[in-house]
Every structure is written in C-alpha cells, then in structure tokens.
Design an enzyme around this catalytic site. Structure first.
Site, PDB file in Angstrom:
ATOM      1  N   SER A   8       0.376   3.851   1.609  1.00  0.00           N
ATOM      2  CA  SER A   8       0.540   4.378   2.966  1.00  0.00           C
ATOM      3  C   SER A   8       1.867   3.932   3.563  1.00  0.00           C
ATOM      4  O   SER A   8       2.559   4.709   4.236  1.00  0.00           O
ATOM      5  CB  SER A   8      -0.622   3.909   3.850  1.00  0.00           C
ATOM      6  OG  SER A   8      -1.850   4.396   3.368  1.00  0.00           O
ATOM      7  N   CYS A  21      -7.211  -2.852   3.952  1.00  0.00           N
ATOM      8  CA  CYS A  21      -6.990  -1.416   3.807  1.00  0.00           C
ATOM      9  C   CYS A  21      -7.651  -0.866   2.551  1.00  0.00           C
ATOM     10  O   CYS A  21      -8.605  -0.111   2.636  1.00  0.00           O
ATOM     11  CB  CYS A  21      -5.495  -1.086   3.807  1.00  0.00           C
ATOM     12  SG  CYS A  21      -5.163   0.686   3.612  1.00  0.00           S
ATOM     13  N   HIS A  58       0.434  -3.421   6.447  1.00  0.00           N
ATOM     14  CA  HIS A  58      -0.792  -3.291   7.244  1.00  0.00           C
ATOM     15  C   HIS A  58      -2.040  -3.816   6.525  1.00  0.00           C
ATOM     16  O   HIS A  58      -3.138  -3.663   7.044  1.00  0.00           O
ATOM     17  CB  HIS A  58      -1.009  -1.818   7.604  1.00  0.00           C
ATOM     18  CG  HIS A  58      -1.234  -0.939   6.409  1.00  0.00           C
ATOM     19  ND1 HIS A  58      -0.202  -0.371   5.704  1.00  0.00           N
ATOM     20  CD2 HIS A  58      -2.367  -0.568   5.783  1.00  0.00           C
ATOM     21  CE1 HIS A  58      -0.692   0.326   4.697  1.00  0.00           C
ATOM     22  NE2 HIS A  58      -2.010   0.214   4.717  1.00  0.00           N
ATOM     23  N   CYS A  77       0.828  -1.208   0.000  1.00  0.00           N
ATOM     24  CA  CYS A  77       0.000   0.000   0.000  1.00  0.00           C
ATOM     25  C   CYS A  77       0.862   1.258   0.000  1.00  0.00           C
ATOM     26  O   CYS A  77       1.934   1.291   0.615  1.00  0.00           O
ATOM     27  CB  CYS A  77      -0.912  -0.023   1.233  1.00  0.00           C
ATOM     28  SG  CYS A  77      -1.986   1.421   1.396  1.00  0.00           S
ATOM     29  N   HIS A 116       4.783   6.001   2.204  1.00  0.00           N
ATOM     30  CA  HIS A 116       4.982   7.319   2.821  1.00  0.00           C
ATOM     31  C   HIS A 116       5.967   7.232   3.988  1.00  0.00           C
ATOM     32  O   HIS A 116       6.784   8.137   4.189  1.00  0.00           O
ATOM     33  CB  HIS A 116       3.651   7.887   3.312  1.00  0.00           C
ATOM     34  CG  HIS A 116       2.724   8.301   2.217  1.00  0.00           C
ATOM     35  ND1 HIS A 116       3.111   9.147   1.199  1.00  0.00           N
ATOM     36  CD2 HIS A 116       1.420   8.007   1.986  1.00  0.00           C
ATOM     37  CE1 HIS A 116       2.080   9.349   0.378  1.00  0.00           C
ATOM     38  NE2 HIS A 116       1.057   8.666   0.837  1.00  0.00           N
TER      39      HIS A 116
END
Length: 360
Positions: A40, A162, A59, A38, A43
């Site tokens: 995320s 997610c 995650h 992902c 980042h």
C-alpha cells in the site's frame, strides 16, 4: 528524529531529521520499534495513488508509548502498542454501526490551522494514513493504536497493524468462514499468507492458495494451504473448480490486480463470495456476469478486512502467543530504516513475503 521522507513520487525516500510535536488532547507519542513494508505504501511512493507531499509513509507498526496528551484513556506511558491506519472517532454512523474501519472522521487528525504533528525546517510534513511510521517516533490519535500483551515480540506484532488484520479480517469479519467451507486465496504476499493462516484457524476445509512464485506457494503450504497452484497458468481456474466440486465458498483477492480479482470471481461456486483486498490501479473495474448474478455469487470490497482493531489485534496477539498464528514465516527480511528503498525494490520484484524495518 530520523524519518524516511517522500518528497516526490517515483523518487527514492530520503532519510531526514524531522521535528515531531508534543502530544495534544487525545494524542499519543510512540517510539517506533518495527514497521512492516507494505505494498500500500508502494502505491503512493510510485505515484499510483495521489498523496500530499512531502510525507512520511509507513503504516504497519508497533512500538512503546513515550508520552500521552490530555484526555487519553486507552493507553499509558510504557505500554506496548500496535498502530492501525483505520483510526476511528467512535461516534459517527460507521463507528456506532460496527463498521469502524470505514470511519473517515477528521477528528482523528489535528484541526485545520493547528500546528502540524510533523514538520521540517518549520514547514509541515504530511502524515500519511494517520501514522507515518517510517520514523523513529509516531504521533497519533489514541484511536489509531491499541495496547497489546507485553510478551508479544514487537517485530512480529507490527504485521498485525495491516497485513494480518486485513488478511485475517477477510476470513473472520468481511466474509466469515464457516468450519468446513472451502477458501481460495489469490496472492501469497503478507496479506494473502495471513488469510491462509486465518482460514486454517477458522477450520476451513480445502484452503487453496494461488501465486506465480513457487517459494511463496511453499510458504502458503507451511501456513495451512491444502493445495497450491500457479496463479498465471491457464489450467488453474478449471482445476480449482474441479477440485472443489463446483468452486469455492470464499475467494480472497490479496494482490491488487484486475486479473487476480477476475480469478477470484471465476473460482466461486454458486452462492460464493469474492472479497477484494488489494489496492488496484485507480480506474480498475471488477464485475459479475449475468450468469454469476443468477447463481447468487457475491462480490465485495474488504477495506482493512472490515476490522474492529481494538478488539481484533489483541485476539490476534493471543493467537500468536498460543502458537496458532504463524507470523515468523511471513517475515522474509529485517533491515534498518536506511535500507527502506532497498525494501521497496524487493517489494516491486514480488518474490518475497514481508520485509520489516527495525529501529534500534
């Protein structure tokens, strides 16, 4: 166990041997079967968002329960589960008012001073987003996972943790779509494609997908988009407004850039709602003009799609098993943990939908 460890931002992850503790009260030990890659996580890997290091990212995962600690009531050994980063305590203001995804209670983590869940050579390894799923095992609070139908393929179930929960949640929870309303999704990565598919399930009228990559626009059409446009073309916003006779009822931003969030606001009709899902760079701002406010336009965040994941994820599994939710199309590539850095390189290019790490 083998795990992909981030020692320093902007550096490749390293595959290391990491020790995982035995489950304590309310904790569940899960053998990881699959984990989505992902943005995320990217980042944190690229240093755009701070996090304590060393840490194990990941995650968006699914696996099988290997052991449970005392007082665990929601799952048992052998259960197939999907994990979710929005772990919840169950009794804070956010939880009891139905906004479980906003819970930030420390109760879902080990108490300060207790032995860490993860360690290496006797030193703690930080657990990222309550999960740390780029590892052969996960040790999590029982309220960070939910049991799912054992018939559900776990490589596809991982995406529910997610991308799909966030994208579909924007349609079903954060900004509920009424059948026949128009929806515009800005960005056709994993989250955006899930939002497109959910809009179709919800009975939206026109479903418009915006992305600069033609292949991703084609995926959006396969998942239910009625119209697609190049998100970077100057003519796109006026074309969407004209197509929808004044703008869309719901705009969902699934990229994490100021420009795409601004586009989501610009394509709204009077009274429309823009929901921002993407993680924008810290310091970014998005706003409404005076005329937007006079037109009753609304702008909101949608953390994890406003999910209630113990309820939402089993329903999404049911949608998949009934042929309504298309997770197969979202997955672009499957690979072993050793190729995690390759997966992040592909994610940086932005050309593909979702990569999935599979554990043997």
């Amino acid at each position: 166990m083998k795990a992909a460890v981030l020692f320093e931002a902007k550096k490749p992850l390293e595959i290391c041997d990491v020790d995982v503790a035995k489950p304590g009260p309310h904790e569940v030990l899960i053998r990881t079967v699959a984990c989505g890659v992902c943005r995320s996580d990217l980042h944190f890997v690229d240093g755009a968002y701070p996090t304590p290091l060393p840490a194990i990212p990941g995650h968006e995962a699914a696996g099988i329960v290997e052991a449970v600690g005392d007082e665990v009531r929601t799952v048992k050994v052998g259960d197939a589960v999907v994990t979710c980063l929005s772990a919840f305590c169950g009794h804070c203001e956010f939880c009891v008012s139905g906004r479980m995804s906003l819970c930030i209670s420390a109760e879902v983590r080990r108490q300060q001073g207790a032995a860490p869940r993860l360690s290496m050579n006797g030193e703690p390894v930080h657990q990222m987003l309550n999960l740390s799923a780029y590892a052969e095992m996960m040790l999590v609070h029982e309220h960070a996972c939910v049991r799912v139908d054992p018939d559900m393929p776990l490589d596809r179930a991982a995406l529910l943790g997610c991308a799909v929960t966030t994208g579909a949640g924007a349609v079903f929870n954060a900004s509920p779509v009424t059948p026949g309303e128009t929806v515009c999704v800005v960005g056709c990565g994993g989250i955006g494609l899930a939002a497109v598919n959910a809009a179709k399930i919800a009975g939206a009228g026109k479903i418009i997908a915006l992305d600069p990559v033609p292949e991703k626009r084609a995926l959006a059409e396969k998942l239910g988009a009625t119209h697609t446009f190049d998100a970077t073309a100057e003519s796109t916003v006026p074309e969407v407004v004209e197509l929808t006779k004044g703008g869309v009822h719901h705009a969902i931003e699934a990229v994490g850039r100021e420009a795409s969030a601004d586009t989501a606001v610009k394509v709204l009709r009077r009274g429309g709602t823009a929901t921002i899902l993407g993680m924008m760079p810290l310091g970014s701002k998005v706003g409404l003009s005076a005329l937007d406010l006079l037109g009753s336009k609304k702008l909101q965040g949608g953390l994890m799609g406003g999910n209630r994941f113990p309820v939402d994820i089993p329903r999404l599994v049911d949608f998949y098993l009934r042929g309504l939710l298309d997770l197969d199309t979202i997955i672009a590539e499957r690979m072993p943990l050793e190729k995690i850095n390759h997966a992040f390189d592909e994610l940086r290019k932005g050309d593909a939908a979702r990569s999935v790490i599979e554990f043997s």
